[in-house]
Design a protein around this motif. Structure first.
Motif, mmCIF file in Angstrom:
data_model
loop_
_atom_site.group_PDB
_atom_site.id
_atom_site.type_symbol
_atom_site.label_atom_id
_atom_site.label_comp_id
_atom_site.label_asym_id
_atom_site.label_seq_id
_atom_site.Cartn_x
_atom_site.Cartn_y
_atom_site.Cartn_z
ATOM 1 N N TYR A 1 0.825 -1.207 0.000
ATOM 2 C CA TYR A 1 0.000 0.000 0.000
ATOM 3 C C TYR A 1 0.863 1.261 0.000
ATOM 4 O O TYR A 1 0.480 2.280 -0.589
ATOM 5 N N ALA A 2 2.018 1.214 0.632
ATOM 6 C CA ALA A 2 2.918 2.369 0.609
ATOM 7 C C ALA A 2 3.406 2.641 -0.809
ATOM 8 O O ALA A 2 3.508 3.798 -1.231
ATOM 9 N N VAL A 3 3.710 1.575 -1.531
ATOM 10 C CA VAL A 3 4.138 1.723 -2.923
ATOM 11 C C VAL A 3 3.023 2.355 -3.751
ATOM 12 O O VAL A 3 3.254 3.272 -4.554
ATOM 13 N N ILE A 4 1.792 1.889 -3.540
ATOM 14 C CA ILE A 4 0.651 2.422 -4.286
ATOM 15 C C ILE A 4 0.414 3.881 -3.930
ATOM 16 O O ILE A 4 0.148 4.714 -4.817
ATOM 17 N N ARG A 5 0.521 4.225 -2.643
ATOM 18 C CA ARG A 5 0.330 5.626 -2.238
ATOM 19 C C ARG A 5 1.370 6.536 -2.872
ATOM 20 O O ARG A 5 1.109 7.720 -3.111
ATOM 21 N N ALA A 6 2.544 5.998 -3.142
ATOM 22 C CA ALA A 6 3.590 6.788 -3.815
ATOM 23 C C ALA A 6 3.291 6.976 -5.288
ATOM 24 O O ALA A 6 4.005 7.715 -5.975
ATOM 25 N N GLY A 7 2.243 6.306 -5.789
ATOM 26 C CA GLY A 7 1.877 6.406 -7.195
ATOM 27 C C GLY A 7 2.491 5.330 -8.064
ATOM 28 O O GLY A 7 2.279 5.303 -9.269
ATOM 29 N N ALA A 8 3.265 4.438 -7.449
ATOM 30 C CA ALA A 8 3.969 3.400 -8.214
ATOM 31 C C ALA A 8 3.182 2.092 -8.214
ATOM 32 O O ALA A 8 2.166 1.941 -7.529
ATOM 33 N N LYS A 9 3.683 1.148 -8.964
ATOM 34 C CA LYS A 9 3.046 -0.169 -9.070
ATOM 35 C C LYS A 9 3.881 -1.211 -8.334
ATOM 36 O O LYS A 9 5.082 -1.316 -8.569
ATOM 37 N N PRO A 10 3.260 -2.005 -7.439
ATOM 38 C CA PRO A 10 4.002 -3.119 -6.839
ATOM 39 C C PRO A 10 4.116 -4.270 -7.833
ATOM 40 O O PRO A 10 3.122 -4.691 -8.426
ATOM 41 N N VAL A 11 5.325 -4.738 -8.018
ATOM 42 C CA VAL A 11 5.580 -5.885 -8.903
ATOM 43 C C VAL A 11 6.026 -7.038 -8.017
ATOM 44 O O VAL A 11 7.059 -6.946 -7.345
ATOM 45 N N PHE A 12 5.259 -8.105 -8.015
ATOM 46 C CA PHE A 12 5.531 -9.205 -7.103
ATOM 47 C C PHE A 12 6.453 -10.239 -7.746
ATOM 48 O O PHE A 12 6.202 -10.699 -8.862
ATOM 49 N N ALA A 13 7.519 -10.589 -7.017
ATOM 50 C CA ALA A 13 8.448 -11.636 -7.450
ATOM 51 C C ALA A 13 8.296 -12.820 -6.509
ATOM 52 O O ALA A 13 8.122 -12.636 -5.298
ATOM 53 N N ASP A 14 8.353 -14.022 -7.037
ATOM 54 C CA ASP A 14 8.099 -15.222 -6.248
ATOM 55 C C ASP A 14 9.183 -15.441 -5.201
ATOM 56 O O ASP A 14 10.250 -14.813 -5.228
ATOM 57 N N ILE A 15 8.899 -16.359 -4.291
ATOM 58 C CA ILE A 15 9.780 -16.613 -3.162
ATOM 59 C C ILE A 15 10.486 -17.958 -3.291
ATOM 60 O O ILE A 15 10.095 -18.810 -4.091
ATOM 61 N N ASP A 16 11.519 -18.142 -2.481
ATOM 62 C CA ASP A 16 12.222 -19.414 -2.425
ATOM 63 C C ASP A 16 11.364 -20.420 -1.664
ATOM 64 O O ASP A 16 10.784 -20.107 -0.621
ATOM 65 N N ALA A 17 11.292 -21.657 -2.163
ATOM 66 C CA ALA A 17 10.407 -22.664 -1.588
ATOM 67 C C ALA A 17 10.872 -23.160 -0.228
ATOM 68 O O ALA A 17 10.102 -23.793 0.496
ATOM 69 N N HIS A 18 12.115 -22.889 0.132
ATOM 70 C CA HIS A 18 12.657 -23.413 1.389
ATOM 71 C C HIS A 18 12.768 -22.344 2.475
ATOM 72 O O HIS A 18 12.445 -22.592 3.639
ATOM 73 N N THR A 19 13.223 -21.148 2.090
ATOM 74 C CA THR A 19 13.408 -20.082 3.084
ATOM 75 C C THR A 19 12.216 -19.137 3.160
ATOM 76 O O THR A 19 12.109 -18.364 4.115
ATOM 77 N N TYR A 20 11.357 -19.132 2.116
ATOM 78 C CA TYR A 20 10.183 -18.253 2.031
ATOM 79 C C TYR A 20 10.579 -16.790 1.876
ATOM 80 O O TYR A 20 9.781 -15.884 2.143
#
Length: 367
Positions: free
Chosen positions: A93-112
Motif C-alpha cells: 500500500y505504501a508503494v501504491i500511495r507513492a503512485g507506483a506499481k508493486p511488482v511481485f516476485a516469487d519466493i524461495d520454496a525453502h526459506t520463504y
C-alpha cells in the motif's frame, strides 16, 4: 490428566518482569521531556551503531518509514517496485500511495524469502527499486540481490522489521540496503509499547532521507518521530537483544530436534545466516485443521497472513492471476507459526512439539 495450561503464541510479561527495574529508571528520566529529546536522539545513534550504519532516523510508524524511504528514492507515478507477495500489505500500500506499481516476485520454496532469480526476471525499465524483507527473522540473500541491483541500477530498500539483530556473513541486517526500515511495533524481535519505526542509511542516502523528511514536514507542518518514552523502552530492550536472539535460536534448535517427522518441514536456514526466528514457521499438510487441533489443546499457533498478496482483490487491476507466482501460492496454505520467544520453557516446547506430532499422526491415520 493432560496438561491444558495455555501456551500463548508470544508472551511479553516475563520479558517485562525481567527488565522492569531498568525500564522504571529509564522511563523516569524520559518523563517531562519533549518530542525532540536527547533520549530519542541517543537511541537513534545507538541503534545505527548496533546495525553498523552511519545514520538512523526515527519515525512514528512503519507506514511513515516506508513513505520516507520511497520519497528519498524519488519513487513516483509510473515507477515500479519489486517485492515479495508475503512482504506485508502495508508495504504494497505504501508503494501504491507513492503512485507506483508493486511488482511481485516469487519466493524461495525453502526459506520463504524473495528469490533473487525471480527478481531479475521481473526487472524492466520502469523498475526503480526492490524491497527485500527478512521474513520470519531470516536475512534474505542480500549479497546476490546487491549484485543484481548494481547490474540494473536499481535501489534496495531493506525491510529488517522482523529480524533486528540477525546477521548475514559478518554484518547485521539493516546495513545491506541503500535504505533500510525497521518496524518497532509488535511482531518483531525489538518492539516498543506502541508504534514506531526507524529508517537506516549510509551517508549518501541519508542526505536524501533528510531532504525527503524536510519536504514532508513542510507539507504537513510536522512529522512524527519516536517519542522519548518509546525510545526509552527500546534503549533498554536493545541492550538485551543479542542475548534474547541467542535464546530464540536455541529454542528453534529444540523444536528442530523434536519435530523429526517427514510430514513436518522445519525452517530452512540459508548459508552464512544467523537468524533470529521472530517466528518459527513449519510447513505442514492440512494446516488449518492442525491449527484448530492445537488451539483445542490450549496451544496458540498462527497462520501467516499476506502470503500471496498478488491475489488479493485490491491488486486485480495489475493483472495478477492464480498461477503467476506458483511457489508462494503452493505453500500459502501450508505454513504454521508455532510459539517461540526467549522466555518459552523447554517443557512447553516439548509439549507443543509432542502435540503437533500427535495431531499429525492422527491426521495420517484418518486419511
Amino acid at each position: 490428566m493432560p496438561d491444558r495450561t495455555a501456551i500463548p503464541f508470544n508472551d511479553l510479561r516475563h520479558q517485562l518482569e525481567f527488565i522492569q527495574d531498568e525500564l522504571i529508571a529509564k522511563l523516569g528520566s524520559a518523563l517531562g521531556t519533549n518530542i525532540s529529546s536527547d533520549i530519542t536522539a541517543c537511541f537513534e545513534s545507538t541503534f545505527a551503531e548496533f546495525c553498523g550504519v552511519a545514520h538512523a532516523l526515527s519515525v512514528g510508524s512503519v507506514s511513515e518509514a516506508l513513505n520516507l524511504s520511497l520519497r528519498s528514492l524519488d519513487i513516483k507515478s509510473g515507477d515500479e517496485v519489486i517485492m515479495a507477495p508475503n512482504n506485508g500489505s502495508e508495504v504494497a500500500y505504501a508503494v501504491i500511495r507513492a503512485g507506483a506499481k508493486p511488482v511481485f516476485a516469487d519466493i524461495d520454496a525453502h526459506t520463504y524469502l524473495i528469490d533473487t532469480a525471480f527478481v531479475e526476471d521481473a526487472i524492466t525499465k520502469r523498475i526503480k527499486a526492490v524491497i527485500a524483507a527478512h521474513t520470519y527473522g531470516q536475512p534474505a540473500d542480500m549479497i546476490e540481490l546487491r549484485r543484481v541491483a548494481k547490474d540494473y541500477d536499481i535501489a534496495i530498500i531493506e525491510d529488517a522489521s522482523s529480524a533486528a539483530g540477525a546477521v548475514l556473513g559478518d554484518a547485521r541486517v539493516g546495513s545491506f540496503g541503500d535504505i533500510a526500515i525497521c518496524n518497532m511495533g509488535a511482531g518483531g524481535t525489538l518492539n516498543c509499547c506502541g508504534e514506531g519505526a526507524m529508517v537506516l542509511a549510509g551517508a549518501t542516502f541519508y542526505e536524501r532521507v533528510a531532504e525527503a523528511r524536510g519536504s514532508i514536514e513542510r507539507e504537513r507542518g510536522h512529522m512524527h518521530c519516536l517519542n522519548p518514552l518509546q525510545a526509552a523502552v527500546l534503549s533498554v530492550k536493545l541492550a538485551h537483544l543479542d542475548r534474547w536472539n541467542t535464546v530464540r535460536r536455541y529454542n528453534a534448535r529444540l523444536y528442530n530436534e523434536r519435530l523429526v517427522d517427514t510430514r513436518i518441514q522445519p525452517p530452512t536456514v540459508g548459508a552464512m545466516v544467523t537468524p533470529v526466528f521472530s517466528e518459527y514457521v513449519v510447513r505442514v499438510q492440512n494446516r488449518d485443521e492442525l491449527h484448530h487441533r492445537l488451539t483445542s489443546c490450549s496451544i496458540e499457533t498462527r497462520m501467516p497472513k499476506h502470503t500471496q498478496l498478488h491475489l488479493h482483490p485490491e491488486f486485480d487491476k495489475y493483472g495478477y492471476r492464480p498461477g503467476m507466482l506458483p511457489v508462494a501460492e503452493r505453500i500459502a496454505g501450508e505454513l504454521l507459526s508455532l510459539p517461540l520467544y526467549p522466555e518459552l520453557s523447554e517443557a512447553k516446547i516439548d509439549r507443543v512439539a509432542s502435540e503437533l506430532l500427535r495431531c499429525t499422526a492422527e491426521q495420517c491415520r484418518a486419511a
